[in-house]
Design a protein around this motif. Sequence first.
Motif, mmCIF file in Angstrom:
data_model
loop_
_atom_site.group_PDB
_atom_site.id
_atom_site.type_symbol
_atom_site.label_atom_id
_atom_site.label_comp_id
_atom_site.label_asym_id
_atom_site.label_seq_id
_atom_site.Cartn_x
_atom_site.Cartn_y
_atom_site.Cartn_z
ATOM 1 N N ASP A 22 0.833 -1.261 -0.010
ATOM 2 C CA ASP A 22 0.087 -0.007 0.107
ATOM 3 C C ASP A 22 0.971 1.215 -0.028
ATOM 4 O O ASP A 22 1.702 1.347 0.913
ATOM 5 C CB ASP A 22 -0.961 0.196 1.117
ATOM 6 C CG ASP A 22 -1.947 1.274 1.468
ATOM 7 O OD1 ASP A 22 -2.198 1.729 0.324
ATOM 8 O OD2 ASP A 22 -2.210 1.606 2.433
ATOM 9 N N LEU A 23 0.745 2.158 -0.982
ATOM 10 C CA LEU A 23 1.369 3.164 -1.035
ATOM 11 C C LEU A 23 1.424 4.125 0.120
ATOM 12 O O LEU A 23 2.175 4.942 0.363
ATOM 13 C CB LEU A 23 1.238 3.960 -2.580
ATOM 14 C CG LEU A 23 2.146 5.077 -2.887
ATOM 15 C CD1 LEU A 23 3.741 4.620 -2.922
ATOM 16 C CD2 LEU A 23 1.693 5.664 -4.155
ATOM 17 N N ALA A 24 0.231 4.386 0.443
ATOM 18 C CA ALA A 24 -0.349 5.417 1.697
ATOM 19 C C ALA A 24 0.410 4.724 2.724
ATOM 20 O O ALA A 24 1.120 5.683 3.684
ATOM 21 C CB ALA A 24 -1.520 5.057 2.055
ATOM 22 N N GLU A 25 0.554 3.431 3.158
ATOM 23 C CA GLU A 25 1.415 2.885 4.243
ATOM 24 C C GLU A 25 2.907 3.174 4.161
ATOM 25 O O GLU A 25 3.517 3.682 5.109
ATOM 26 C CB GLU A 25 1.173 1.545 4.451
ATOM 27 C CG GLU A 25 2.134 0.878 5.497
ATOM 28 C CD GLU A 25 1.625 1.175 7.047
ATOM 29 O OE1 GLU A 25 2.159 0.872 7.896
ATOM 30 O OE2 GLU A 25 0.366 1.655 7.041
ATOM 31 N N ASP A 58 7.125 9.368 6.238
ATOM 32 C CA ASP A 58 6.761 10.658 7.030
ATOM 33 C C ASP A 58 7.263 10.527 8.363
ATOM 34 O O ASP A 58 8.095 11.329 9.293
ATOM 35 C CB ASP A 58 5.517 10.925 6.978
ATOM 36 C CG ASP A 58 4.874 11.303 5.721
ATOM 37 O OD1 ASP A 58 5.820 11.921 4.910
ATOM 38 O OD2 ASP A 58 3.788 11.380 5.476
ATOM 39 N N LEU A 59 7.152 9.196 9.079
ATOM 40 C CA LEU A 59 7.625 8.867 10.575
ATOM 41 C C LEU A 59 9.207 8.941 10.594
ATOM 42 O O LEU A 59 9.629 9.503 11.516
ATOM 43 C CB LEU A 59 7.186 7.602 10.819
ATOM 44 C CG LEU A 59 7.396 7.049 12.066
ATOM 45 C CD1 LEU A 59 6.971 7.777 13.171
ATOM 46 C CD2 LEU A 59 6.941 5.633 12.429
ATOM 47 N N LEU A 60 9.869 8.249 9.654
ATOM 48 C CA LEU A 60 11.243 8.375 9.404
ATOM 49 C C LEU A 60 11.857 9.827 9.159
ATOM 50 O O LEU A 60 12.776 10.210 10.090
ATOM 51 C CB LEU A 60 11.796 7.448 8.307
ATOM 52 C CG LEU A 60 11.509 5.882 8.533
ATOM 53 C CD1 LEU A 60 11.968 5.113 7.256
ATOM 54 C CD2 LEU A 60 12.376 5.552 9.810
ATOM 55 N N HIS A 61 11.130 10.657 8.515
ATOM 56 C CA HIS A 61 11.655 12.131 8.384
ATOM 57 C C HIS A 61 11.642 12.501 9.601
ATOM 58 O O HIS A 61 12.333 13.489 10.271
ATOM 59 C CB HIS A 61 10.695 12.742 7.285
ATOM 60 C CG HIS A 61 11.382 12.393 5.972
ATOM 61 N ND1 HIS A 61 12.589 12.530 5.366
ATOM 62 C CD2 HIS A 61 10.484 12.155 4.915
ATOM 63 C CE1 HIS A 61 12.723 12.225 4.223
ATOM 64 N NE2 HIS A 61 11.462 11.840 3.791
ATOM 65 N N SER A 62 10.325 12.625 10.415
ATOM 66 C CA SER A 62 10.108 12.936 11.762
ATOM 67 C C SER A 62 11.301 12.738 12.679
ATOM 68 O O SER A 62 11.474 13.449 13.504
ATOM 69 C CB SER A 62 8.704 12.531 12.256
ATOM 70 O OG SER A 62 8.776 12.955 13.493
ATOM 71 N N CYS A 63 11.614 11.049 12.811
ATOM 72 C CA CYS A 63 12.892 10.667 13.508
ATOM 73 C C CYS A 63 13.968 11.683 13.225
ATOM 74 O O CYS A 63 14.741 11.869 14.160
ATOM 75 C CB CYS A 63 13.007 9.293 13.371
ATOM 76 S SG CYS A 63 11.452 8.317 14.185
#
Length: 78
Positions: free
Chosen positions: A34-37, A43-48
Amino acid sequence: MVRQRVRSISTGAVQQVNVNPTRLRELEIDMPADLAEQRRIVDLLHSCDAQIENEQAEPAKLHALKAGLVDDLLGGRV
């Protein structure tokens, strides 16, 4: 599951495990279809990454503050 795959290509040494980079490049890792996943994970990794950058910058700021305070104290301004 990924950990098991990495362990399967690793070699043991005294108190540590060695993973050959060439064999690691050949390792297949499942990704969400799933592309959304995938975007959510990115996004989560960029936040980290942003959090890591902020935390790595903090000691430099504190060091500069300490140097300024020491300079003020030794200069008689405090």
